[in-house]
Design a protein around this motif. Structure first.
Motif, mmCIF file in Angstrom:
data_model
loop_
_atom_site.group_PDB
_atom_site.id
_atom_site.type_symbol
_atom_site.label_atom_id
_atom_site.label_comp_id
_atom_site.label_asym_id
_atom_site.label_seq_id
_atom_site.Cartn_x
_atom_site.Cartn_y
_atom_site.Cartn_z
ATOM 1 N N PRO A 13 -34.642 44.321 -38.513
ATOM 2 C CA PRO A 13 -34.346 45.740 -38.267
ATOM 3 C C PRO A 13 -33.071 45.898 -37.443
ATOM 4 C CG PRO A 13 -36.672 45.319 -37.952
ATOM 5 C CD PRO A 13 -36.025 43.974 -38.161
ATOM 6 N N GLY A 14 -32.259 46.857 -37.843
ATOM 7 C CA GLY A 14 -30.966 47.067 -37.203
ATOM 8 C C GLY A 14 -29.839 46.269 -37.821
ATOM 9 N N GLY A 15 -30.174 45.375 -38.721
ATOM 10 C CA GLY A 15 -29.165 44.545 -39.360
ATOM 11 C C GLY A 15 -28.472 45.245 -40.516
ATOM 12 N N SER A 16 -27.591 44.487 -41.157
ATOM 13 C CA SER A 16 -26.774 45.026 -42.250
ATOM 14 C C SER A 16 -26.800 44.097 -43.454
ATOM 15 C CB SER A 16 -25.321 45.203 -41.793
ATOM 16 O OG SER A 16 -25.221 46.120 -40.725
ATOM 17 N N LEU A 17 -26.627 44.686 -44.608
ATOM 18 C CA LEU A 17 -26.448 43.955 -45.851
ATOM 19 C C LEU A 17 -25.488 44.741 -46.724
ATOM 20 C CD1 LEU A 17 -30.055 42.871 -47.003
ATOM 21 C CD2 LEU A 17 -28.213 41.338 -46.289
ATOM 22 N N THR A 18 -24.777 44.018 -47.581
ATOM 23 C CA THR A 18 -23.955 44.657 -48.604
ATOM 24 C C THR A 18 -24.404 44.186 -49.965
ATOM 25 O OG1 THR A 18 -22.044 44.840 -47.135
ATOM 26 C CG2 THR A 18 -21.641 45.024 -49.498
ATOM 27 N N LEU A 19 -24.815 45.123 -50.786
ATOM 28 C CA LEU A 19 -25.213 44.827 -52.152
ATOM 29 C C LEU A 19 -24.014 45.023 -53.080
ATOM 30 C CD1 LEU A 19 -28.641 46.689 -52.335
ATOM 31 C CD2 LEU A 19 -28.128 44.415 -51.429
ATOM 32 N N SER A 20 -23.987 44.220 -54.137
ATOM 33 C CA SER A 20 -22.946 44.337 -55.152
ATOM 34 C C SER A 20 -23.594 44.488 -56.517
ATOM 35 C CB SER A 20 -22.051 43.100 -55.164
ATOM 36 O OG SER A 20 -21.426 42.898 -53.924
ATOM 37 N N ASN A 83 -26.261 49.688 -43.282
ATOM 38 C CA ASN A 83 -26.256 49.395 -41.856
ATOM 39 C C ASN A 83 -27.515 49.952 -41.192
ATOM 40 O OD1 ASN A 83 -23.646 48.248 -42.052
ATOM 41 N ND2 ASN A 83 -22.694 50.259 -41.790
ATOM 42 N N ASN A 84 -27.790 49.453 -40.005
ATOM 43 C CA ASN A 84 -28.951 49.925 -39.239
ATOM 44 C C ASN A 84 -30.206 49.979 -40.112
ATOM 45 O OD1 ASN A 84 -30.434 50.899 -37.076
ATOM 46 N ND2 ASN A 84 -29.835 53.034 -37.418
ATOM 47 N N LEU A 85 -30.472 48.881 -40.784
ATOM 48 C CA LEU A 85 -31.601 48.834 -41.712
ATOM 49 C C LEU A 85 -32.927 48.969 -40.978
ATOM 50 C CD1 LEU A 85 -30.190 46.147 -44.111
ATOM 51 C CD2 LEU A 85 -31.070 48.372 -44.834
ATOM 52 N N LYS A 86 -33.859 49.617 -41.649
ATOM 53 C CA LYS A 86 -35.192 49.877 -41.105
ATOM 54 C C LYS A 86 -36.240 49.241 -42.005
ATOM 55 C CE LYS A 86 -33.556 54.400 -39.502
ATOM 56 N NZ LYS A 86 -33.782 55.863 -39.545
ATOM 57 N N PRO A 87 -37.416 48.952 -41.466
ATOM 58 C CA PRO A 87 -38.466 48.377 -42.327
ATOM 59 C C PRO A 87 -38.763 49.248 -43.548
ATOM 60 C CG PRO A 87 -39.057 48.121 -40.026
ATOM 61 C CD PRO A 87 -37.808 48.957 -40.045
ATOM 62 N N GLU A 88 -38.623 50.549 -43.408
ATOM 63 C CA GLU A 88 -38.896 51.438 -44.549
ATOM 64 C C GLU A 88 -37.817 51.396 -45.624
ATOM 65 O OE1 GLU A 88 -38.897 52.257 -41.292
ATOM 66 O OE2 GLU A 88 -38.012 54.263 -40.956
ATOM 67 N N ASP A 89 -36.750 50.637 -45.384
ATOM 68 C CA ASP A 89 -35.734 50.410 -46.423
ATOM 69 C C ASP A 89 -36.114 49.243 -47.331
ATOM 70 O OD1 ASP A 89 -33.261 51.090 -43.932
ATOM 71 O OD2 ASP A 89 -33.891 52.430 -45.556
ATOM 72 N N THR A 90 -37.203 48.558 -46.997
ATOM 73 C CA THR A 90 -37.653 47.432 -47.819
ATOM 74 C C THR A 90 -38.000 47.929 -49.215
ATOM 75 O OG1 THR A 90 -38.488 46.189 -45.925
ATOM 76 C CG2 THR A 90 -39.434 45.685 -48.083
ATOM 77 N N ALA A 91 -37.319 47.361 -50.212
ATOM 78 C CA ALA A 91 -37.486 47.813 -51.592
ATOM 79 C C ALA A 91 -36.663 46.922 -52.507
ATOM 80 C CB ALA A 91 -37.024 49.274 -51.743
ATOM 81 N N GLY A 92 -36.881 47.088 -53.809
ATOM 82 C CA GLY A 92 -35.968 46.539 -54.795
ATOM 83 C C GLY A 92 -34.849 47.539 -55.023
ATOM 84 N N TYR A 93 -33.627 47.063 -55.041
ATOM 85 C CA TYR A 93 -32.460 47.940 -55.201
ATOM 86 C C TYR A 93 -31.818 47.675 -56.560
ATOM 87 C CZ TYR A 93 -32.802 49.546 -50.412
ATOM 88 O OH TYR A 93 -33.235 50.131 -49.241
#
Length: 115
Positions: A13-20, A83-93
């Motif tokens: 939580p609070g971390g970042s990822l970049t999807l392509s 950015n500022n990822l939250k547990p509720e962002d857990t999903a398939g993108y």
């Protein structure tokens, strides 16, 4: 048309990822591009969209101020900076686009936000 997503993973939580998402089989710069996500056992929801030039964007209220969609038409690629990822962002993108009247989807990339 083929769409291939990458960049997902496990982040705290609070971390970042970049999807392509790399697109092929279409004139990429002629198409709006969208990111959706799907929670386990639920339907897909729109996360972010961008127009052909990348100068008009729209976001779900739940991600505004945290996620940024962008595109590089020279690389046929659309990105989702999270950015500022939250547990509720857990999903398939998933990325998607409309081509000759039909929606095309990639296979998706999993994002898991957990400590």
């Amino acid at each position: 048309v083929q769409l291939v997503e990458s960049g997902g993973g496990l982040v705290q939580p609070g971390g970042s990822l970049t999807l392509s998402c790399v697109a092929s089989g279409l004139n990429f710069d002629h198409h709006h591009m969208k990111w959706y996500r799907q929670f386990p056992g639920k339907g897909r929801e729109m996360v972010a969209t961008t127009n052909q030039l990348g100068n008009s964007k729209d976001y779900a209220d739940s991600v505004k101020g945290r996620f940024t969609i962008s595109r590089d038409n020279t690389r046929n690629t659309v990105y989702l900076q999270m950015n500022n990822l939250k547990p509720e962002d857990t999903a398939g993108y998933y990325c998607t686009t409309l081509f000759v009247g039909r929606d095309f989807w990639g296979r998706g990339t999993q994002v898991t936000v957990s400590s």
